[in-house]
Design a protein around this motif. Structure first.
Motif, short mmCIF file in Angstrom:
data_model
loop_
_atom_site.label_atom_id
_atom_site.label_comp_id
_atom_site.label_asym_id
_atom_site.label_seq_id
_atom_site.Cartn_x
_atom_site.Cartn_y
_atom_site.Cartn_z
N LEU A 1 3.08 -5.43 4.93
CA LEU A 1 4.06 -4.36 4.89
C LEU A 1 3.42 -3.06 4.37
CD1 LEU A 1 7.18 -3.86 5.36
CD2 LEU A 1 7.39 -4.03 2.88
N PHE A 2 2.48 -3.20 3.45
CA PHE A 2 1.81 -2.01 2.92
C PHE A 2 1.03 -1.29 4.01
CE2 PHE A 2 2.69 -3.92 -1.18
CZ PHE A 2 2.85 -2.82 -1.99
N SER A 3 0.29 -2.02 4.81
CA SER A 3 -0.52 -1.37 5.85
C SER A 3 0.30 -0.92 7.04
CB SER A 3 -1.63 -2.32 6.31
OG SER A 3 -1.08 -3.53 6.81
N ASP A 4 1.35 -1.68 7.40
CA ASP A 4 2.11 -1.38 8.61
C ASP A 4 3.20 -0.33 8.39
OD1 ASP A 4 0.54 -3.26 9.74
OD2 ASP A 4 2.13 -4.69 10.22
N ALA A 5 3.96 -0.45 7.31
CA ALA A 5 5.12 0.42 7.13
C ALA A 5 4.96 1.43 6.00
CB ALA A 5 6.37 -0.44 6.88
N LEU A 6 4.18 1.07 5.00
CA LEU A 6 4.09 1.93 3.81
C LEU A 6 2.85 2.82 3.80
CD1 LEU A 6 5.06 -0.87 1.28
CD2 LEU A 6 6.50 1.06 1.90
N THR A 7 1.86 2.43 4.60
CA THR A 7 0.56 3.12 4.63
C THR A 7 0.01 3.33 3.22
OG1 THR A 7 1.57 5.35 4.71
CG2 THR A 7 1.08 4.28 6.82
N LEU A 8 0.16 2.30 2.41
CA LEU A 8 -0.40 2.26 1.06
C LEU A 8 -1.29 1.04 0.93
CD1 LEU A 8 2.87 2.99 -0.99
CD2 LEU A 8 1.03 4.63 -0.51
N LYS A 9 -2.12 1.02 -0.08
CA LYS A 9 -2.98 -0.14 -0.32
C LYS A 9 -2.22 -1.20 -1.10
CE LYS A 9 -7.40 -1.42 -2.50
NZ LYS A 9 -7.41 -2.66 -1.79
N SER A 10 -2.28 -2.44 -0.64
CA SER A 10 -1.61 -3.52 -1.35
C SER A 10 -2.26 -3.74 -2.71
CB SER A 10 -1.69 -4.82 -0.54
OG SER A 10 -1.14 -5.89 -1.27
N PRO A 11 -1.47 -3.85 -3.77
CA PRO A 11 -2.04 -4.01 -5.11
C PRO A 11 -2.60 -5.41 -5.38
CG PRO A 11 0.35 -4.08 -5.21
CD PRO A 11 -0.01 -3.74 -3.80
N GLN A 12 -2.28 -6.37 -4.53
CA GLN A 12 -2.77 -7.74 -4.72
C GLN A 12 -3.12 -8.34 -3.37
OE1 GLN A 12 -3.36 -9.60 -7.38
NE2 GLN A 12 -2.30 -8.60 -9.08
N ASN A 13 -3.99 -9.33 -3.40
CA ASN A 13 -4.26 -10.12 -2.20
C ASN A 13 -3.45 -11.41 -2.26
OD1 ASN A 13 -6.24 -8.33 -1.17
ND2 ASN A 13 -7.76 -9.20 -2.56
N ILE A 14 -3.03 -11.87 -1.11
CA ILE A 14 -2.35 -13.16 -1.06
C ILE A 14 -3.19 -14.15 -0.25
CG2 ILE A 14 -0.03 -12.26 -1.34
CD1 ILE A 14 0.36 -12.74 1.68
N ARG A 15 -2.92 -15.39 -0.49
CA ARG A 15 -3.62 -16.47 0.20
C ARG A 15 -2.56 -17.27 0.94
NH1 ARG A 15 -8.08 -19.90 -3.16
NH2 ARG A 15 -8.78 -21.35 -1.54
#
Length: 510
Positions: A217-231
């Motif tokens: 959602l950060f890259s597609d809609a928010l154009t912000l960097k995600s603060p965490q990685n998920i697995r």
């Protein structure tokens, strides 16, 4: 494109258990809430769990004591607040000394019994298996403990209903395609996947509860960097005809140190799972692999007298768990705990993102999430969900409720009555309002699924597509034939409420 000058306090993106739980909590504290879900409620991870409300006995091996303690405390709260869809379930743990020594299991069960206050469920104990045990004869000893069974998808729906009861707006089949800050407020662009309509809403805060899509959602809609990685970790299950007639579930140990549950499911079936497999693809396209099927079949046959094969499988399902990337070496060791990440600009327009979590602790997670955004809202109310039943759960004794429904609706067949109580609790009175005979329930699509219930699900529970009804709301898909499913699909396609939803309601602006 249409818009509104209405401003919400909170826009929740994601209609899984975390999103629905947050929406309910926030709305109940007096905030103006909108929830947007790109598909159906619980259409991804939250309807593809092992259907358990549990502390997570196996998490003790990974020293997740805090998580287990919190989950055990939540288990008591949820058993109390949703007694129609959450029920106690006894588990038997066959002992195989070459896998885990008995003393280690006893220590684990002692901790499980005592990490949090136990009110509803009995303590664990050692047991011996008699000749009538469904297990193979070489397994003679084991342990017994209790947890809770849950209809996971209905838990999500009930939280969405609770949110709506407190004034929240629930938008299913609605994707967030853009969200930007403008003048200290979030301007959010939504697309209705049924009609194609695009609309704009405004909100003082955003909560990203999009599960497997939380980082995307950060890259597609928010154009912000995600603060965490998920697995992303895939968990798969198979459903087969009932392996044994006893009411207990079984927890099976495997040589790879993983465990597999065999759980009584919808009266006539056994649910077997889960696996833990790293996943890299689109969460919407996840499905069980041949290796996973072999894994689940083989471990089941190692323990039970009644053998199963691929040909016995009625259905399968897979879900992707969006776990916090804690750099664990293997998937089964990845933490099931959660992290909340909050970011704002000059103490305005915050966005809170939820990483990780598990269904048992959803209420606590939601409470913590709303607590975290509470400084932004001067008039927010106190926390409330711990002592409030979910919709339909406002009864003290299911036996008394059943007797009351027998008197109110004496014409209702016993098996159907049991299923409706188990699904709707006291909401059964709304479902059967003005109905005085089985004939008045309308057309029966099969498996005791009547037109009256289907229309109730459309009008009251956001059902639109066939899977919304036969899998996420009722599990009748286990019984219905292809012809019956086709007939039901036609009914959905022709329903006025769904036709209206799919029609173009506004002019499109290029």
């Amino acid at each position: 494109m249409n818009g509104t000058n209405e401003v919400f306090d909170v826009a929740v993106i994601g209609g899984g258990i975390n999103g629905a739980g947050v929406a309910a909590d926030a709305a109940g504290r007096g905030l103006k809430v909108v929830l947007c879900e790109q598909n159906d409620l619980a259409s991804a991870t939250s309807s593809n769990s092992s259907k358990l409300i549990h502390g997570g006995l196996r998490y003790l091996e990974h020293y997740e004591f805090k998580l287990v303690k919190q989950a055990l405390a939540e288990r008591e709260i949820l058993l109390k607040n949703a007694p129609h869809i959450i029920t106690p379930l006894v588990f038997r743990l066959p002992h195989q000394r070459h896998l885990r020594p008995a003393w280690l299991i006893r220590i684990g069960l002692f901790l499980y019994d005592n990490l949090a206050k136990r009110v509803t469920l009995p303590a664990s104990k050692g047991i011996k298996f008699s000749d009538d045990s469904p297990l193979v004869s070489r397994i003679t000893k084991g342990f017994e403990y209790s947890d809770g069974w849950v209809d996971d998808a209905r838990l999500v729906v009930l939280n969405a209903l609770a949110a709506q009861d407190h004034g929240a707006t629930i938008k299913t089949q609605t994707k967030c395609i853009k969200a930007v800050r403008e003048n200290n407020i979030w301007v959010i662009t939504l697309k209705d996947s049924l009609s194609g309509d695009v609309s704009i809403i405004r909100a003082n805060s955003v909560i990203n509860a999009s599960g497997p899509w939380v980082a995307k959602l950060f890259s597609d809609a928010l154009t912000l960097k995600s603060p965490q990685n998920i697995r992303l970790v895939k968990g798969s299950h198979i459903v087969v005809p009932r392996i044994h007639e006893q009411p207990e579930a079984y927890m099976l140990q495997n040589a790879d140190q993983r465990i597999v549950f065999v759980i009584p499911f919808e009266d006539d079936f056994s649910l077997i799972g889960t696996t833990d497999v790293e996943y890299q693809g689109n969460p919407s396209e996840v499905k069980i692999s041949d290796d996973e099927i072999d894994y689940l079949v083989n471990i089941t046959n190692e323990y039970f007298k009644k053998k199963i094969s691929r040909e016995d499988i009625i259905t399968t399902y897979s879900g992707v768990r969006p776990l916090l990337d804690d750099e664990s070496v293997n998937a089964q060791a990845v933490t099931r705990d959660y992290t909340l990440e909050l970011e704002d600009i000059d103490k305005k327009a915050p966005i809170l993102s939820i990483f990780g979590g598990k269904i048992t602790t959803y209420r606590k997670l939601a409470e913590a999430a709303v607590n975290k955004i509470s400084p932004y809202f001067a008039n927010i109310g106190p926390k409330w969900t711990a002592n409030k039943p979910l919709p339909g759960g406002n009864f003290a004794n299911i036996g008394l409720l059943t007797e009351g429904i027998k008197k109110e609706f004496p014409w209702l067949p016993s098996k159907l009555r049991t299923r409706l109580i188990r699904s709707y609790g006291t909401r059964i009175f709304a479902l059967l309002s003005n109905i005085n005979s089985i004939e008045a329930m309308g057309y029966c699509f099969g498996a005791d699924l009547y037109e009256q219930e289907v229309n109730f699900l459309i009008q009251q529970e956001w059902a639109v597509e066939i899977d919304d009804v036969i899998w996420r709301r009722t599990k009748r898909g286990l019984y219905l034939s292809e012809q019956q499913v086709a007939k039901l699909k036609q009914h959905l396609d022709d329903h006025p409420a769904i036709l209206a939803r799919k029609s173009l309601r506004t002019a499109k602006v290029a």
